[in-house]
Enzyme design. Structure first.
Site, short mmCIF file in Angstrom:
data_model
loop_
_atom_site.label_atom_id
_atom_site.label_comp_id
_atom_site.label_asym_id
_atom_site.label_seq_id
_atom_site.Cartn_x
_atom_site.Cartn_y
_atom_site.Cartn_z
N THR A 151 -9.45 31.82 28.91
CA THR A 151 -9.73 30.80 27.91
C THR A 151 -10.65 29.72 28.46
O THR A 151 -11.38 29.09 27.70
CB THR A 151 -8.43 30.16 27.39
N ASP A 152 -10.66 29.52 29.77
CA ASP A 152 -11.60 28.58 30.36
C ASP A 152 -13.04 29.05 30.16
O ASP A 152 -13.94 28.23 29.95
CB ASP A 152 -11.30 28.42 31.86
N HIS A 171 0.99 5.40 -2.63
CA HIS A 171 1.42 4.41 -3.60
C HIS A 171 0.96 2.99 -3.25
O HIS A 171 0.97 2.59 -2.08
CB HIS A 171 2.94 4.40 -3.71
N LYS A 204 -8.80 29.36 23.01
CA LYS A 204 -8.89 27.97 23.49
C LYS A 204 -8.96 27.03 22.31
O LYS A 204 -9.73 27.25 21.37
CB LYS A 204 -10.14 27.80 24.37
N ARG A 213 -2.46 1.95 -13.42
CA ARG A 213 -1.97 1.85 -12.05
C ARG A 213 -3.11 2.12 -11.07
O ARG A 213 -4.16 2.68 -11.43
CB ARG A 213 -0.85 2.86 -11.80
N GLN A 263 -1.75 15.57 -10.59
CA GLN A 263 -2.03 16.98 -10.90
C GLN A 263 -3.22 17.11 -11.84
O GLN A 263 -4.07 18.00 -11.66
CB GLN A 263 -0.80 17.63 -11.55
N PHE A 278 0.75 7.21 -15.55
CA PHE A 278 1.77 8.25 -15.39
C PHE A 278 2.88 7.96 -16.39
O PHE A 278 3.66 7.02 -16.22
CB PHE A 278 2.30 8.27 -13.96
N ASN A 328 0.05 11.25 -3.00
CA ASN A 328 -0.04 10.05 -3.83
C ASN A 328 0.28 8.83 -2.97
O ASN A 328 1.44 8.55 -2.68
CB ASN A 328 0.93 10.15 -5.01
#
Length: 286
Positions: free
Chosen positions: A56-57, A251, A11, A175, A223, A158, A249
């Site tokens: 599953t109930d 931006h 479930k 940045r 990274q 970067f 990332n």
């Protein structure tokens, strides 16, 4: 003959809110639970014999019933209790897999004091645990968080990347760095379902250690910072043996205001979620 190699069923998306009422204050939990069973279900697949199938109930009802009687305050402890309960009652089951997600409710602060019974939904961040308990009592636990949104406005750049005829990105040493961190870690073998460990406190401390690394790191790339965050967690906590991280990332693009006769000294940006870079890694101690 066709061989049934592997199968499981259960479930998913069982949602619950639990209020624990203490004298003078309440605690609030909101969990989403998934239960999957592995075992002897061959006859159900081959000939439609359901005699070994737990509905599953019933699994859904088990989640609610156990939540009522459980004193667990961490998703790891509750997952372990649920897995043990289902194994004990179903001899045909060889392993139980439980996943629990928890959203963050924070206690409201009113007049400078934590309110005893009012809460504020913190963010879209979710705490997650995945637990597998086998009949042999072998147990593995993987915990972490998803969609932890963070941003730093300094100490990020970067530069020095590959450039070819299709490269338009400009180098920068200043940045905005925004991301939605998802991280999960495997606990060492000694940390089992029966261990009397404060998973809630451990999860909090790992998260805080990773956030400190994010904030303090002089980032030369996503990274670079991902590695620093994972390294801080692995070096800081012996209970963790391996960590997996995903850091998109997100931006924020500098707006060109020159056409309006204005400068833009890294102050006005437009956020954009799509497309975004995706950085993923798995780290462990050597």
């Amino acid at each position: 003959m066709i061989e049934l190699i592997e199968n499981r069923y259960g479930k998913s998306r069982v949602r619950l809110v639990k209020v624990t009422r203490h004298n003078g204050h309440h605690d609030l939990y909101e969990w989403t639970v998934e239960v999957l069973l592995e075992g002897d279900f061959d006859s159900a697949h081959r000939v439609g014999d359901n005699s070994n199938l737990l509905p599953t109930d019933t699994m859904k009802n088990t989640v609610y019933s156990l939540a009522r009687s459980s004193s667990a305050t961490s998703i790891e402890k509750f997952a372990g209790e649920l897995a043990s309960f289902l194994l004990e009652r179903n001899s045909q089951v060889s392993a139980v897999l439980v996943k629990v997600e928890s959203v963050l409710w924070k206690r409201l602060t009113v007049d400078g004091q934590p309110h005893p019974d009012s809460f504020l939904r913190g963010s879209n961040e979710r705490q997650v645990t995945r637990l597998r308990l086998e009949r042999s009592r072998d147990c593995t636990i993987n915990s972490g968080f998803e969609e932890l949104v963070v941003m730093k406005t300094a100490k990020s750049g970067f530069e020095g990347y590959i450039k070819d005829s299709l490269t338009t990105l400009k180098e920068t040493n200043d940045r905005l760095f925004g991301t939605a961190v998802s991280a999960d870690w495997n606990y060492i073998e000694a940390v089992t379902c029966g261990t009397d460990i404060d998973f809630k406190a451990l999860h909090h401390d790992v998260r805080e250690t990773m956030l400190k690394a994010f904030a303090d790191h002089e980032s030369l790339s996503v990274q670079h910072t991902l590695f620093a965050m994972a390294e801080a967690a692995l070096n800081g906590f012996d209970a963790i043996e391996e960590i997996h991280m995903v850091m998109p990332n997100k931006h924020c693009l500098l707006v060109d205001l020159s056409r309006f006769g204005q400068d833009n000294p890294n102050e006005i940006f437009v956020p954009t979620d799509e497309p975004h870079g995706t950085i993923e890694a798995r780290l462990r101690r050597e």
